[in-house]
Design an enzyme around this catalytic site. Structure first.
Site, mmCIF file in Angstrom:
data_model
loop_
_atom_site.group_PDB
_atom_site.id
_atom_site.type_symbol
_atom_site.label_atom_id
_atom_site.label_comp_id
_atom_site.label_asym_id
_atom_site.label_seq_id
_atom_site.Cartn_x
_atom_site.Cartn_y
_atom_site.Cartn_z
ATOM 1 C CG ASN A 23 -15.942 -24.242 49.995
ATOM 2 O OD1 ASN A 23 -16.655 -25.189 49.668
ATOM 3 N ND2 ASN A 23 -14.631 -24.279 49.875
ATOM 4 N NE ARG A 97 -17.856 -32.534 55.985
ATOM 5 C CZ ARG A 97 -17.919 -33.371 57.002
ATOM 6 N NH1 ARG A 97 -18.521 -34.527 56.850
ATOM 7 N NH2 ARG A 97 -17.395 -33.072 58.169
ATOM 8 C CG ASP A 121 -15.533 -33.949 47.221
ATOM 9 O OD1 ASP A 121 -16.222 -34.376 46.286
ATOM 10 O OD2 ASP A 121 -15.084 -32.792 47.266
ATOM 11 C CG ASP A 319 -11.181 -27.079 48.574
ATOM 12 O OD1 ASP A 319 -11.041 -28.234 49.012
ATOM 13 O OD2 ASP A 319 -12.147 -26.362 48.871
#
Length: 434
Positions: A23, A97, A121, A319
């Protein structure tokens, strides 16, 4: 489409080093657009999502020099703006994304950006409103073109202003910060995300010549500058992978040491696993999980069932809830998992129920888990990975189960975990890529 074939029930042992943070990488890589000078980034995770973003940058004519699989030098001194209107850009970016975070740097430096409907996702609604409305407050205009599926953003020059975010979106905050660092005047962002990865982005931008204060809080003040410079940046270890390995050790009754975890950046994660009854020993910057026959979920002080839920930092990252849910299936005691942020992320529990877990899916956001206390092992089945985190949760379940499991659609796992089969094999796991 590849699969993992897993023979479960093996106790693992050894040391494992977490990869660089996925991330963080998606934010940091987008930030290289903000300067025409060289930016060197190390500890890059060698995973599908990150490599796709690096390939997208190269397609935009950003110079990319790979010093090794985890270190790259980027120079965005000749960006091809025409490419951003191409079908190839739409196709590449709509599958990823993280590509939405190219918009902030593009607006700041080139005064135009194009955002396709993003991929990633399928875990529920993930609207772009926070991104686009924030750009509008900085002085950008946007039009959605249904013919090509792009949001077209333009500006005559971004102007600093006060912005109260309607949600502390991590990618929304990152995008806004990257746009504001070169806006004229002062931008104040309240209700900003403050995750360690966002802090890393701000620190990197400050090293490049930005003027950001309040880093680590939910109130950021950004004084715009005219130009940013090159820098070197080292990424943090991936906290989600660290949590996954803690869960793996507990479920498989293994003795595992996770090396160089960046403990000061893990927040509440170790404590949440301790609440499940898992023993963790912090040794310098390593976490040692000893072999443990049984772990018992703590109860609330009034004796009530423990609830774990996601929350913006410094709360628990969403997550890890898939991992925590799986770990609770073999615990002594019960747990209620409340996934607040995404309404489709718990839909993988049907596979765990088929494996023998005792789970009640109360609604799209809540699942009640009654621990089996290891009285019954999960059993191997054939299943498919629906998203990155659910995929690894199912892999952990398969490694603890009796018999053989087949996990299909493992591209989802490869998007977030590098060489996961090889690294688990080094610990003694029986897993092969088919």
């Amino acid at each position: 489409m590849g699969s993992f074939e897993v023979i479960g029930g093996k106790r693992l042992k050894g040391e494992i080093v977490p990869q660089g943070a996925k991330n963080e990488a998606l934010q940091i890589l987008c930030a290289v657009i903000l300067t025409d000078e060289k930016v060197t980034i190390s500890n890059i995770p060698d995973i599908l999502d990150v490599n796709n973003l690096i390939d997208l940058l190269a397609a935009m004519n950003v110079k990319v020099e790979r010093l090794d699989r985890h270190t790259c030098v980027f120079q965005a001194d000749d960006v091809n703006l025409n490419y951003l209107r191409s079908e190839d850009f739409r196709s590449r970016s709509s599958r990823l994304r993280g590509s939405v975070m190219l918009a902030g740097p593009m607006l700041a430096r080139f005064k135009k950006a194009f955002i396709p409907k993003p991929g990633g996702d399928k875990i529920g609604r993930r609207p772009l409103d926070t991104h686009i409305l924030s750009f509008e407050k900085l002085g950008a205009e946007y039009v959605y073109h249904s013919d090509d599926g792009f949001f077209h953003l333009t500006t005559n020059g971004l102007q600093g202003t006060y912005i109260l975010l309607d949600e502390p979106s991590v990618t929304g905050t990152a995008n806004l910060v990257m746009a504001a660092v070169m806006a004229e005047g002062t931008t104040t962002i309240y209700n900003a995300a403050c995750e360690p990865y966002l802090q890393q982005l701000c620190k990197m931008l400050n090293h490049m010549g930005a003027n950001i204060s309040g880093v680590g809080s939910n109130l950021l003040t950004i004084q715009g500058v005219e130009k940013l410079h090159g820098t070197e940046h080292h990424m943090l270890p991936d906290m989600i992978e660290i949590g996954s390995f803690i869960g793996l050790a507990a479920m498989t009754q293994s003795d595992i040491t996770i090396k160089n975890v960046g403990h000061e950046h893990l927040g509440v994660i170790p404590d949440r696993f301790r609440q499940l009854g898992i023993q963790l020993n912090v040794i310098d910057d390593d976490i040692h999980i000893p072999e443990q026959d049984l772990y018992e979920v703590k109860t609330m002080m009034d004796g009530g069932v423990l609830t774990m839920y996601d929350h913006p930092w410094p709360g628990l990252t969403p997550d890890l809830l898939s991992i925590i849910l799986v770990v609770a299936t073999q615990a002594k005691g019960s747990l209620l998992v409340h996934q607040k942020m995404f309404e489709s992320r718990l839909f993988f529990v049907d596979k765990l129920i088929e494996m023998g877990a005792q789970i009640i899916l109360c609604d799209p956001h809540r699942a009640a888990i009654i621990g089996l206390e290891r009285r019954y092992k999960l059993r191997g089945i054939k299943m498919s990975s629906p998203d990155i985190r659910a995929g690894v949760a199912l892999l952990i379940a398969a490694l603890s189960a009796e018999g053989t499991s087949v996990i299909q659609n493992i591209d989802q796992i490869d998007r977030g975990y590098q060489y996961i089969d090889q690294r688990l094999q080094a610990l003694g796991a029986e897993i092969k890529r088919v």
